[in-house]
Design a protein around this motif. Structure first.
Motif, short mmCIF file in Angstrom:
data_model
loop_
_atom_site.label_atom_id
_atom_site.label_comp_id
_atom_site.label_asym_id
_atom_site.label_seq_id
_atom_site.Cartn_x
_atom_site.Cartn_y
_atom_site.Cartn_z
N ARG A 98 -6.68 -8.11 0.13
CA ARG A 98 -6.80 -7.88 1.57
C ARG A 98 -6.10 -9.00 2.34
O ARG A 98 -6.34 -10.18 2.12
N ASP A 136 -2.52 -5.27 -0.20
CA ASP A 136 -2.84 -4.58 1.07
C ASP A 136 -4.08 -3.71 0.89
O ASP A 136 -4.10 -2.81 0.04
N ASP A 137 -5.06 -3.95 1.71
CA ASP A 137 -6.30 -3.17 1.68
C ASP A 137 -6.27 -2.15 2.81
O ASP A 137 -6.83 -2.38 3.87
N THR A 143 -3.54 -2.93 -5.95
CA THR A 143 -2.46 -3.06 -4.97
C THR A 143 -2.66 -4.26 -4.05
O THR A 143 -3.79 -4.71 -3.83
N ALA A 199 -8.16 2.91 1.00
CA ALA A 199 -8.31 2.38 -0.36
C ALA A 199 -9.75 2.51 -0.86
O ALA A 199 -9.98 2.84 -2.03
N ALA A 237 1.68 1.84 -3.50
CA ALA A 237 0.47 2.26 -4.21
C ALA A 237 0.25 3.76 -4.10
O ALA A 237 -0.20 4.40 -5.07
N THR A 293 -7.94 -4.25 -4.39
CA THR A 293 -6.82 -4.66 -3.55
C THR A 293 -6.83 -6.15 -3.26
O THR A 293 -7.81 -6.85 -3.52
N ASN A 312 0.80 -1.23 0.00
CA ASN A 312 0.00 0.00 0.00
C ASN A 312 0.84 1.27 0.00
O ASN A 312 0.39 2.31 -0.47
#
Length: 336
Positions: free
Chosen positions: A290, A274-275, A272, A279, A250, A288, A247
């Motif tokens: 997660r 990672d949430d 990306t 986001a 991102a 994302t 992230n």
């Protein structure tokens, strides 16, 4: 401020007698207890209740160390909360240390934790191949999280990074994208290597040749993400989609895309690993992968307590599953 020794001296008793008077008054005869209590009142002594709570009959601190690479990364915030919830429920404290992905800082904080008689330490290893820490001589129980080292027998909790990366790149391909840029961390880090492997696997499964021109690698930071994305967007045949491997990268990707006057997803898709909480608040919201980061922290702490209780048991590997979260930042492919 009066100390336990001051009270013992004034009452004419030992320090252990003062401690028993405070903690187990039923074990002290009435005359002695009266003298100690009078000394406590005269000196206005206040027992350190935090220390009493953390220190047990075995004399240990009941304190865990938790090392993280980037305190600003929301992923690690959730891990910290998972570790802390388990530790607090067992009357243990957590000491948080930020290593900034450097082996010198990592070793410094491990040395500090050893000096403070910590019961164990939880950390993500910096490198996937060579050990920055002398595990056999670390002097306390150890659990890895987020990253693994294949040649080390250490309790470890990770996410299936390859699967998560494969799923999100598959999604882009199914939307028609063929030139997909990867902005990744250093492949010396296990998570970066595994996410790169997932990216390659998705391309291979769809018969798309791997093009190293579309892959950029650097520190997993916002600044690096921007600089690496700038390079990709200046290519004569720029990618139609960008996959940021974490992230923080991102954020840099999105900054670069904006500065190049590109619209998401009309001109370019952005996704990306990672949430992060932000986001879904973007316009458009970001697709994302997660990670169960709280669960990772919780399981790592439980493994550490298990290791403390059973030092000789076999090392455990827990692999948690990620989840693809599809939002509006993908669009359709520009180059089919």
């Amino acid at each position: 401020m009066a100390t336990l020794e001051d009270v013992a001296r004034q009452a004419g008793v030992s320090v252990s007698t003062v401690s028993r008077t405070i903690n187990r008054p039923d074990m002290v005869n009435a005359d002695t207890r009266t003298r100690v209590e009078a000394a406590i009142d005269d000196l206005e002594y206040r027992p350190n209740r935090v220390a009493r709570r953390l220190r047990r009959l075995d004399g240990r601190a009941h304190m865990l160390g938790l090392l993280i690479p980037d305190i600003q990364n929301p992923f690690y915030s959730d891990v910290v909360r998972g570790v802390e919830d388990v530790a607090y429920a067992r009357d243990a404290a957590v000491i948080l240390c930020n290593t900034d992905e450097t082996s010198d800082r990592e070793q410094f904080y491990v040395d500090v934790l050893k000096a403070e008689s910590a019961d164990g330490v939880i950390l993500p290893p910096i490198a996937r191949s060579d050990l920055n820490l002398d595990i056999k001589n670390i002097g306390m129980p150890l659990v890895f999280f987020d990253r693994r080292i294949s040649d080390a027998s250490v309790d470890t909790v990770v996410v299936d990074n390859e699967r998560g990366a494969r799923d999100i790149v598959n999604h882009l391909i199914e939307l028609g994208h063929r030139r997909i840029g990867l902005i990744n961390g250093p492949e010396t880090i296990a998570t970066s290597a595994e996410r790169a492997a997932g990216y390659r696997r998705a391309l291979h499964d769809h018969g798309i040749p791997f093009d190293d021109e579309l892959v950029r690698e650097g520190r997993p930071t916002r600044d690096a993400g921007k600089a690496l994305t700038d390079e990709l967007l200046r290519l004569d045949h720029a990618p139609s989609a960008l996959f940021a491997a974490n992230n923080q990268l991102a954020l840099g990707v999105l900054e670069s895309v904006r500065e190049h006057d590109l619209r998401v997803p009309e001109d370019i898709a952005v996704v990306t690993f990672d949430d992060a909480p932000w986001a879904k608040l973007l316009d458009p919201p970001l697709t994302t992968v997660r990670q169960p980061s709280y669960e990772m922290g919780r399981r790592a702490a439980e493994l550490l307590f298990d290791r403390i209780a059973s030092p000789d048991r076999a090392a455990a590997l827990i692999v948690l599953q990620p989840e693809l979260v599809v939002r509006a930042s993908c669009g359709s492919g520009m180059d089919t």
